[in-house]
Design an enzyme around this catalytic site. Structure first.
Site, PDB file in Angstrom:
ATOM      1  N   LYS A  37     -15.990 -19.624 -13.669  1.00 33.78           N
ATOM      2  CA  LYS A  37     -16.697 -20.512 -14.587  1.00 33.78           C
ATOM      3  C   LYS A  37     -15.632 -21.395 -15.195  1.00 33.78           C
ATOM      4  O   LYS A  37     -14.764 -20.927 -15.932  1.00 33.78           O
ATOM      5  CB  LYS A  37     -17.396 -19.681 -15.670  1.00 33.78           C
ATOM      6  CG  LYS A  37     -17.937 -20.455 -16.873  1.00 33.78           C
ATOM      7  CD  LYS A  37     -18.636 -19.481 -17.826  1.00 33.78           C
ATOM      8  CE  LYS A  37     -19.332 -20.041 -19.040  1.00 33.78           C
ATOM      9  NZ  LYS A  37     -18.857 -21.207 -19.711  1.00 33.78           N
ATOM     10  N   TYR A  70     -12.886 -16.971 -15.929  1.00 36.86           N
ATOM     11  CA  TYR A  70     -13.472 -17.852 -16.943  1.00 36.86           C
ATOM     12  C   TYR A  70     -12.350 -18.603 -17.662  1.00 36.86           C
ATOM     13  O   TYR A  70     -11.544 -18.008 -18.365  1.00 36.86           O
ATOM     14  CB  TYR A  70     -14.302 -17.015 -17.920  1.00 36.86           C
ATOM     15  CG  TYR A  70     -14.964 -17.756 -19.060  1.00 36.86           C
ATOM     16  CD1 TYR A  70     -15.169 -19.130 -19.037  1.00 36.86           C
ATOM     17  CD2 TYR A  70     -15.434 -17.056 -20.173  1.00 36.86           C
ATOM     18  CE1 TYR A  70     -15.785 -19.784 -20.081  1.00 36.86           C
ATOM     19  CE2 TYR A  70     -16.065 -17.709 -21.229  1.00 36.86           C
ATOM     20  CZ  TYR A  70     -16.232 -19.073 -21.177  1.00 36.86           C
ATOM     21  OH  TYR A  70     -16.846 -19.727 -22.222  1.00 36.86           O
TER      22      TYR A  70
END
Lengths: 327, 327, 327, 327
Positions: free
Chosen positions: C196, C168
């Site tokens: 992500k 992330y």
């Protein structure tokens, strides 16, 4: 007007010089030029139709010359040099030299984006009377301006300049801080006498002073906001926009620092920070020129795209001076 | 071990307090706590298996307590506080208080991301012996950390803290500079006594001193790199990572500044800049801990994800000390 | 409540695991978990006294589960995870798992500053029902977060996590972009299934897709603002704050992209940019929660130091939705 | 050579025009010029002694004209325009127009720091054959370049330009992103036809397309790295440094996008990202020129202070092409 002829002869004469290898500069036998002291970075006055107003320039210089400045910088960032033609840049230097007393140093900002143009401008400015050249870092290709590139650039300029060269690092405009290692290397060049450092990082300034202590290299603080702190870590003076309007006060701050009256110096320094920020980062040259109007100089308009202050901005600008007792 | 009980009682007791409006703090009748002086921001020693080594912490503090420091900061950025559990954070404070002479101030970094957690941690640290709390700006949602949000945060913490609060701005870690207008507003709170400013911008420090002069508000320079310049513009001390290894020298620099021996101060300051940069920006806590090993303290490993220095980095780190005559 | 016991057993059980060398994770024989699709990053509802309101969380999830989302992310940046205690973080995961249909993937943000804490949180979240862990880059010591440090961190977490790990990168919060070379190296880990990426740089996303094409590695766009462009360069879905309020529309945009109806997709994407920016960069979580109130969900207050929007800000927020036809 | 005369007549003729108020431009009755398509931003060849090599420029253009480009940009950032004199800038435009087929659009970068100089340069470039002017944001005083200042600048230029104006935002060089609200306002000017956006933020590009949809305003992606994504969100073409060496491939990518073959487009786009980054951010113009040498064009040296690549850098540059199958 002498300028155009000088300019074109310079261009021709230098084409050979520029292809020579670096290092051809013949150092004098002695010490580097002493540039210590306070300098206002002079603004360039314009008429209502955006022509350079040389008469107003001369008037401003006359008034400013009454203060104990060491000299003057024309065409620093406050001189709107990126908006002037080559002819205008030279004419401003020429006029300033004519009007200024002989004992005032005339520093001239001669930086251009290319090395060749910077050399040409530096030589031309020397020919019209500049005592030293202040050379801003090229910046449009800042991603490629490594220490090596900048060392090469400044070495070439210093090699070919008939007058001493002062490095000039002003990250707020250029997005680039001349790296300390490059400064240290360049300090060894006999024709590079110092740096005008406008970044405000006094740790960096102290380090530069420390690592160039054997080179007779001088640091000028690039703003009145950290002039006291600059002196404290070894700077020898400053180029201070604020000196265009509070000349006596900036000179007094210098004197307090040089005579070790640090307590009074601190009090005065404190009262200069907000006015200084106002005429630099906060409101820029439009703010400085507006303030000059208030203090009896000719400020006048800037060239576009710089915009006049709004009435609300003027109010805030004024408050930065009144709240510190200067208006 | 007392800590868990304290912690849980704090959590229960504060739920009501936190919903009270700000301003409920009852100021003492007198002046704010004097925090002037030099503080090392103590590192947190870990064993080879990454447990907190409280014994080594005590040994380091014993050795450091021989220098004329005003006190110590535990869990500043150099204390790896983001890697400690709440229990560990409190235990470090508790142990430090037990081992330190009574006349040494113990500052404890109590900042967390939420206001509630920061209040709880601050109260708990007070209960285990901290003399003042140093509260870093929350930063994960830095895009929303307006002056208003930060004023609200610090006011709440100061309202509910039984010990004085020191603001803490460290943009290199937080990506956030506590705005000057927020500092000025917060300086009026009777339980906020000063700021540890690690940004290195002495113009800003001078302005803060100037604008809080009626508030009995004190500025500590957050690094030895600008300690001299900080004193010059009105700071009253410093929290200096370098003091963990060159404690005598940083204290000497303080004394030279306080006694007005600016020339000697400047020479000493110059020789401290590179070592200071080495144990802060350049090599971080791994560099500081490695240097502690060299100087007779226990440095040891950091918690992951912080990595040990490579041999080449160690070499450069050493050079920053040897080239300035410290090793 | 199950959480505390799980948590403490995790802490004990992992002390040995953490000292093992990396690489002990035993990969399954098959492909990595498919995480393609759209996910709302769920907000954490709070009561007026700033307690987590688990009932409102369940209500929101019930309503959101009617849209064809692939699943849900709890405790992404929009979940205010830095403001939650460890117990609260686990309880949110546990409650979400209980209320969600079995076919919805539950992603849980388990990142902490230290590697050890991240491992513990990841393992605990797996135990209470998370299907995969989304691990934000540690960031307080961002100056030391080299590719090597980040690779070490994520490898350790992935080695010890019982559930797949999703990288992330969210530079607006962390001030750190997980370097592409680190992503490429980490994509080879059998327990790291994707990233992500919330930075919005689709050139980077395209490059990541290209250089991980043999690794069964999946990229999720971290915002609805570049969801279409993300699909165009090879992303397989998105984690979109806007899906908390315009769930049908974000799912429709996904469908248009997957079925190659690019012209309609572009029109819809255009109308989502301003609302998306409003509930992310422009007004943050307070803006997202306010909008949830308008759209029939429970938004409610944020924990301090996040502040409510001013009436003027609310007006601008509303305009970003009305001017695009969504209110 | 025609240039000097043109230049001086322009300077005289415009002094009146510049003092007129904005809005004097008389719009045609029809639509704005269609600028859709792919353009290489042509480099400026120099001899070994750093003179402009117009012969090599013509040779390069001859070769490039065999690809289905819509036209060419001279004196974009890749043209080293900050290093050229005014005469050289005009001569490059003049030569390009003479050598190029009539159906190829000739875009010319005419930006200068001052509004007046930009107007003069734009008019002069029109007189020597440019079909449209690409005007970079002034940037030295970026702190003062508000939306209002930039709107005023571009409006003045567009009012007085005999040819259509294309806005040009390239933050990597200027440190300045032309604000979306300024772009939207300027899109309403009848003589402003589009923007070359080199920032790479496709959310922004999508928003610009969306908010200017009624203005016949066109967006060109400023780099091949996000050409596909640009088309996906509504751009109509690109100005791509990479097209100087992989012209066929960039044109093929355009065709795949325009004909909706997104899968093939994605594969091709992926293979162009690393080479594109190599000749832009990573190695700059020296990298682009070196690559031109490899691909049968004349690259040659840059003007100083730009430096040649080191052998190690050349190796990395080559790898970015070979690893993607282009060398």
């Amino acid at each position: 007007m002498l300028v155009p002829r000088v300019w074109s002869s310079v261009r021709q004469g230098l084409s050979g010089a520029l292809s020579r290898t670096a290092g051809s500069w013949a150092p004098g036998e002695g010490r580097k030029m002493d540039i210590s002291g306070v300098y206002p970075p002079v603004t360039t006055p314009f008429t209502a139709t955006a022509e350079v107003d040389y008469g107003k320039l001369e008037e401003n210089l006359h008034k400013l010359a009454t203060f104990p400045f060491r000299g003057f910088l024309v065409q620093g960032s406050n001189g709107e040099f990126p908006f002037l033609t080559s002819s205008e840049r030279l004419e401003v230097v020429s006029r300033a030299r004519q009007v200024l007393p002989k004992d005032k140093l005339l520093l001239a900002g001669s930086g251009c984006e290319s090395t060749q143009a910077t050399v040409e401008m530096t030589v031309s400015m020397a020919q019209v009377g500049a005592d030293a050249a202040v050379v801003v870092t090229p910046c449009y290709y800042r991603g490629r301006m490594s220490s090596a590139a900048l060392i090469h650039h400044y070495t070439k300029v210093a090699d070919l300049s008939p007058i001493p060269v002062v490095l000039y690092s002003v990250p707020v405009n250029t997005g680039l801080d001349l790296p300390v290692d490059a400064v240290v290397t360049l300090s060894q060049h006999p024709n590079i006498v110092g740096i005008k450092d406008s970044g405000g990082d006094v740790t960096r300034i102290g380090l530069i002073v420390h690592k160039t202590q054997r080179q007779d290299f001088q640091v000028l603080a690039g703003s009145a906001g950290f002039l006291l702190a600059g002196y404290a870590v070894g700077a020898v003076g400053g180029v201070c926009a604020l000196a265009n309007v509070l000349g006596a006060q900036v000179c007094q701050l210098e004197r307090l620092c040089l005579t070790g009256q640090w307590e009074d110096a601190q009090k005065l320094q404190h009262r200069l920070i907000e006015p200084n920020t106002a005429v630099t980062q906060r409101f820029g040259i439009p703010g400085l020129k507006k303030t000059m109007d208030w203090f009896g100089y000719y400020g006048g308009p800037c060239r576009a795209p710089l915009q006049e202050l709004s009435p609300a901005q003027e109010e805030m600008l004024r408050l930065d001076f009144t709240s510190n007792g200067w208006l």
